[in-house]
Design a protein around this motif. Sequence first.
Motif, PDB file in Angstrom:
ATOM      1  N   THR A 183      22.225  52.078  12.229  1.00  0.00           N
ATOM      2  CA  THR A 183      22.667  53.237  13.001  1.00  0.00           C
ATOM      3  C   THR A 183      21.782  54.453  12.719  1.00  0.00           C
ATOM      4  N   VAL A 184      21.543  54.719  11.447  1.00  0.00           N
ATOM      5  CA  VAL A 184      20.701  55.857  11.065  1.00  0.00           C
ATOM      6  C   VAL A 184      19.280  55.664  11.568  1.00  0.00           C
ATOM      7  N   SER A 185      18.758  54.448  11.412  1.00  0.00           N
ATOM      8  CA  SER A 185      17.384  54.164  11.823  1.00  0.00           C
ATOM      9  C   SER A 185      17.174  54.395  13.316  1.00  0.00           C
ATOM     10  N   GLN A 186      18.091  53.857  14.126  1.00  0.00           N
ATOM     11  CA  GLN A 186      17.940  53.990  15.573  1.00  0.00           C
ATOM     12  C   GLN A 186      18.186  55.416  16.044  1.00  0.00           C
ATOM     13  N   TYR A 187      19.121  56.098  15.421  1.00  0.00           N
ATOM     14  CA  TYR A 187      19.438  57.451  15.861  1.00  0.00           C
ATOM     15  C   TYR A 187      18.311  58.430  15.548  1.00  0.00           C
ATOM     16  N   LEU A 188      17.721  58.296  14.368  1.00  0.00           N
ATOM     17  CA  LEU A 188      16.680  59.243  13.944  1.00  0.00           C
ATOM     18  C   LEU A 188      15.273  58.761  14.276  1.00  0.00           C
ATOM     19  N   THR A 189      15.139  57.505  14.723  1.00  0.00           N
ATOM     20  CA  THR A 189      13.828  56.878  14.940  1.00  0.00           C
ATOM     21  C   THR A 189      13.003  56.929  13.659  1.00  0.00           C
TER      22      THR A 189
ATOM     23  N   ARG B 271      28.069  62.792  15.866  1.00  0.00           N
ATOM     24  CA  ARG B 271      28.406  61.871  16.969  1.00  0.00           C
ATOM     25  C   ARG B 271      27.165  61.072  17.354  1.00  0.00           C
ATOM     26  N   VAL B 272      27.233  59.755  17.158  1.00  0.00           N
ATOM     27  CA  VAL B 272      26.071  58.891  17.393  1.00  0.00           C
ATOM     28  C   VAL B 272      26.519  57.579  18.031  1.00  0.00           C
TER      29      VAL B 272
ATOM     30  N   LEU C 205      23.079  60.618   2.900  1.00  0.00           N
ATOM     31  CA  LEU C 205      21.863  61.349   2.563  1.00  0.00           C
ATOM     32  C   LEU C 205      20.686  60.393   2.656  1.00  0.00           C
ATOM     33  N   LEU C 206      19.733  60.691   3.524  1.00  0.00           N
ATOM     34  CA  LEU C 206      18.519  59.896   3.649  1.00  0.00           C
ATOM     35  C   LEU C 206      17.438  60.553   2.809  1.00  0.00           C
ATOM     36  N   LEU C 207      16.884  59.797   1.861  1.00  0.00           N
ATOM     37  CA  LEU C 207      15.851  60.319   0.964  1.00  0.00           C
ATOM     38  C   LEU C 207      14.520  59.648   1.259  1.00  0.00           C
ATOM     39  N   ASN C 208      13.467  60.447   1.325  1.00  0.00           N
ATOM     40  CA  ASN C 208      12.110  59.921   1.359  1.00  0.00           C
ATOM     41  C   ASN C 208      11.485  60.177  -0.005  1.00  0.00           C
ATOM     42  N   ILE C 209      11.133  59.099  -0.696  1.00  0.00           N
ATOM     43  CA  ILE C 209      10.545  59.174  -2.031  1.00  0.00           C
ATOM     44  C   ILE C 209       9.075  58.817  -1.876  1.00  0.00           C
TER      45      ILE C 209
END
Length: 417
Positions: free
Chosen positions: A135-141, A109-110, A88-92
């Motif tokens: 991984t999350v950073s590069q996949y979602l930019t 799949r990433v 879960l990616l949260l923006n606070i």
Amino acid sequence: MKSIRKKTRRPKKRKVWLGVLLAAIAGLFLGGLLGTATGIILSTDESLQPPPLAWNGMRDPINLLVMGTDVANSNRSPGLTGNTDTMLLLNIDPRTNKVKGLSIPRDTRVPIPGHRVFKINAANPYGGPTLAMKTVSQYLTVPVHRYILLNTRGLIEAIDAIGGVDVTIPKRVYYQDHHGDLHIDFQKGSHHLSGKQAQEYLRFRHDELGDIGRVQRQQKFLMELVDQFLRPAVLLKAPTLLQIINKNSKTDLGPMEILQLVNFGKGLKGSRDFQMVMIPGAFQNIDGLSFWNADLSPIQEYLSAHFRGSLKAPTPEVSASPRRPTVSIFDGCGKRLAVKEARRRLESSGYVIREIKRTENQAETQVIVQLGDLEKADSILEALGVGKKVEASLGDIYSDFTVILGSDWKDSKPPEK
């Protein structure tokens, strides 16, 4: 946002797993009682590397990656090195005093940097939380500033510490695995769950939606849990909860950063300050393995508005004509003519009706905002003239919005022109 290396910081171990993180942004915060009030500020793990991105404290928004591991270690106790059962990616955001969430299905799949294209939940065992963040950073930019990695025992102990949790289960969930010692059987309705029962409910994924159905149950559970963790009686249990958190997780948040998040949490008003979205997509079978083939295009605006900061969004594919938003209508009022009128109003407002199906009767009309577009959700409410928004991905996973018509719609009048 620049990539800035900071001096090596000594991260620490704590635990909040999904349920307890929104007990860590609603329970870790626990009215500011955590941290200095308890005299316990996290043990350290000097083997961890500092995060690649700087964060200027609560003057700026932070993207926090919350991960829950799904396996035990060799002695069958909960570990932190296994596949991430939950991401879960949260923006606070201190500017709005809101928390925006993005659920990432475990089978997405990433490309995993330095490894292969595979399920995103493998990033943690491949290279720990640092690789999972990358991984999350590069996949979602998007920038990922900090992480919290949690095991399931913390969830069990934290829920038991507050005397259990109240949950509404929309349909029966049943699964028996004698070999794996997993026995799940909850009837539809309201339940008061112990920590172990909550873990069993959140692990269930043996229905037609598999892991995606589990993500939806987790989102609904979290929204209910946030409000319960913010009750005054729970605040008195803050020292006990922090001890549970401390021994069941690790994070690269520093002690002062935690205190800043605590202060932020004081202003939260419960689940209404949270919005949850799940990465859309479709199931895909490759070489006998089931993947979630994600489609990021419908949530690019959501990512840019809340997660990207100064990062530039990927260049979108050029489309000959704009895609019209889709709506699924769930009939919870039991009146054919009322459903027909709802369809007419929505189509007149430019929406494509994906499907109409009967569901159980309910009192209040709801507009489920599947992909985070609150502005269009408001236009749907305006067209219908009744209802409330549900800011979570709890509806039809193949539609942009799900409208559940309640008995209030049955008696509604067309809006005045």
